[in-house]
Design a protein around this motif. Sequence first.
Motif, PDB file in Angstrom:
ATOM      1  N   ASN A   1       1.130  -0.057  -7.925  1.00 38.79           N
ATOM      2  CA  ASN A   1       1.538   1.040  -7.058  1.00 38.79           C
ATOM      3  C   ASN A   1       1.344   0.705  -5.591  1.00 38.79           C
ATOM      4  O   ASN A   1       1.929   1.347  -4.715  1.00 38.79           O
ATOM      5  CB  ASN A   1       0.744   2.303  -7.400  1.00 38.79           C
ATOM      6  N   LYS A   2       0.478  -0.286  -5.310  1.00 37.83           N
ATOM      7  CA  LYS A   2       0.188  -0.665  -3.930  1.00 37.83           C
ATOM      8  C   LYS A   2       0.440  -2.165  -3.752  1.00 37.83           C
ATOM      9  O   LYS A   2       0.068  -2.956  -4.627  1.00 37.83           O
ATOM     10  CB  LYS A   2      -1.263  -0.338  -3.575  1.00 37.83           C
TER      11      LYS A   2
ATOM     12  N   SER B   1      -6.270  -7.276   2.926  1.00 42.82           N
ATOM     13  CA  SER B   1      -5.856  -6.045   2.251  1.00 42.82           C
ATOM     14  C   SER B   1      -6.579  -4.850   2.847  1.00 42.82           C
ATOM     15  O   SER B   1      -5.975  -3.806   3.102  1.00 42.82           O
ATOM     16  CB  SER B   1      -6.151  -6.149   0.758  1.00 42.82           C
TER      17      SER B   1
ATOM     18  N   THR C   1       1.014   6.469   3.402  1.00 48.23           N
ATOM     19  CA  THR C   1       0.803   5.556   2.284  1.00 48.23           C
ATOM     20  C   THR C   1      -0.618   5.670   1.791  1.00 48.23           C
ATOM     21  O   THR C   1      -0.878   6.172   0.729  1.00 48.23           O
ATOM     22  CB  THR C   1       1.127   4.119   2.698  1.00 48.23           C
ATOM     23  N   SER C   2      -1.588   5.204   2.596  1.00 43.95           N
ATOM     24  CA  SER C   2      -2.983   5.384   2.248  1.00 43.95           C
ATOM     25  C   SER C   2      -3.787   5.538   3.525  1.00 43.95           C
ATOM     26  O   SER C   2      -3.614   4.766   4.463  1.00 43.95           O
ATOM     27  CB  SER C   2      -3.487   4.179   1.445  1.00 43.95           C
TER      28      SER C   2
ATOM     29  N   GLU D   1      -1.013  -4.343  -1.890  1.00 42.65           N
ATOM     30  CA  GLU D   1      -2.212  -5.168  -1.778  1.00 42.65           C
ATOM     31  C   GLU D   1      -2.788  -5.555  -3.146  1.00 42.65           C
ATOM     32  O   GLU D   1      -3.572  -6.500  -3.253  1.00 42.65           O
ATOM     33  CB  GLU D   1      -3.292  -4.456  -0.945  1.00 42.65           C
ATOM     34  N   ASP D   2      -2.391  -4.838  -4.206  1.00 45.88           N
ATOM     35  CA  ASP D   2      -2.884  -5.157  -5.544  1.00 45.88           C
ATOM     36  C   ASP D   2      -2.042  -6.219  -6.249  1.00 45.88           C
ATOM     37  O   ASP D   2      -2.413  -6.705  -7.315  1.00 45.88           O
ATOM     38  CB  ASP D   2      -2.900  -3.886  -6.412  1.00 45.88           C
TER      39      ASP D   2
ATOM     40  N   LEU E   1      -5.015  -1.699   4.910  1.00 44.53           N
ATOM     41  CA  LEU E   1      -5.252  -0.309   4.553  1.00 44.53           C
ATOM     42  C   LEU E   1      -5.734   0.482   5.766  1.00 44.53           C
ATOM     43  O   LEU E   1      -5.358   1.626   5.975  1.00 44.53           O
ATOM     44  CB  LEU E   1      -6.299  -0.219   3.435  1.00 44.53           C
TER      45      LEU E   1
END
Length: 584
Positions: free
Chosen positions: A74-75, A167, A178-179, A77-78, A171
């Motif tokens: 979903n992100k 990452s 987004t976050s 960075e993952d 963020l």
Amino acid sequence: MPFKRPAPLPSQSESQSSSSANLLSGSSKRPRLSPPPGKALPNVKLFIVQAKLNTSAISELFGLAEQHAKRLCNKPEDADVIVTAIGMRRRLERHIPWELAKHKAVVTPQWLRDSVKNGSSLPYDNYIAIQDLQDTIVQNCPECNCKPCACSPSSTSSYASSSLRHSQESLASATSATSPPTAIPAYLLPPSPPLETDITKLDYTSRYACQRASPLVCPNQALVHELDIIRQSRALEGEVRSALSYARAVSALKAYPHKITSMKQVEKLPYIGTKITGLVEEFIDGGHINEAETIRSSVRFQALSLFSSIYGIGPTTAQRLYDLGLRSLDELEVYYGVDSKTQTSIDSGIVEVEKESKRRHAKDEGDEGLGDTWIKIALGLREDLAIKIPRDEVEEMGRVVMRELDQLEHGCVSTIVGGYRRGKPESSDVDMVFTHPDASKIKGLCKRVVQRLHEGGMVSHVMHLSGFHAHNPLRTTHWDSLEKSLTVFILPPSSTFYRGTRRRLDLIFSPPELYWTAVVGWSGSIMFQRDLRQWAKDKHGMKFDSSGITRRYDSKVFFPKTEKEVFDLFELEWIDPTLRNADA
């Protein structure tokens, strides 16, 4: 987003967490998991950027990723690999922070298709999406980065730490669309998980809509619709008190949780007087209300409704135009000298139509008060502005505005309010409330972001642009003192939702201490807010609107830290926004 995927299964999450822990610890002995049979990319975690992909391509790629990859993230960075159809760095940066992209394999959708056909991960060098990333992507070979291996323990550990650091930095620099950045205070973020509404503690017989649960669609929606036709007619004729009586009755019926089949059921409901009781009984007997049908077929009602559908025309102006003999929008265009085929291009550019003082005065008279200038513009844009905005496009508008805002002032947060927040599948316009943890950075930000959106071709007209002014506890109007801009907005061509359609977008900027008051006030509905103000006055001697809560006898101002605190301050049970639909 067009496609929402369920969270990974617990077994997947545990294995991924274990693998990540080993990677970060720098251990050279990493477990090589046995891939499930049939997966072409069993050790690759993917993130798909949906921009510039049509619906069928998104569906295809999501299906391939879910079937053949280790995980669809979903992100970004993952993920190990970012799949995108974007070919320019500046456009990619609207979706992925550049520092993060430099440490990922950013490839075209064809890489995923060809790798699946090949049965295993193909080298990235033939599928580089952004040429500026060529050197870094070639280094991220499938064998060394996309799956655990022991070829270079120290370098792998170093990469993992670097990737995690970048990452975290990305963020911290991302917008709240987004976050949220870690610097944003928790009280400015919505509760997670969302608060639940205890329906058993609400009372559908209460005289205040803020004590009733009002769903978007109620069991008596057909009856509500019939009564609302009469309410609309009264409002268009300027019969304010009569229109309010029908609005209150509609609000009470919206909260009744059962299908009404007998008059005994409505005896205890508030605001159902003798006249409306007779109309309800008529509907129970025949399934319709004669007065509503007569109004619907009335030429006058049809014309007044048509005229008032143009933004800027209220009941007073609509009646004047009808009295002049006008009956259609074509006649309206002739009257105002508007050519709808050329008006949009002629009037492009920021047009500030009316000053706030005029708008306030006009709103007191029950009209929009935006003047002939805006009416001409609105007529030229009427076909676009009449098209409803689906929820996914509303969300895209929010993301676009937040990305642009973040370029001006990092760390802002926002909430999309209005009908969208109450659960409507489509909206007539979009309202967004913004703030920043540092109150000094909010002042003047509205004008700056509007200017930036205009320069980027995303705002063509501004009907109203105001700055902050001191909260006035003696103010009798409900046009709040927040900084705001009412605009005509168009998504950029790079957006997957771009259709060239103009949209109504209202931007409201609030100091952080008033943020949740503004969110409550702008979430609606009209009757819910009206009764919330009345409850504050009747039960607590307070004045409430979206720009502040003031105790009347000494003008003390209260600053709720959360949305629920607004309800707590008034000793009300929490009601979720989706249950605040107290209008028809």
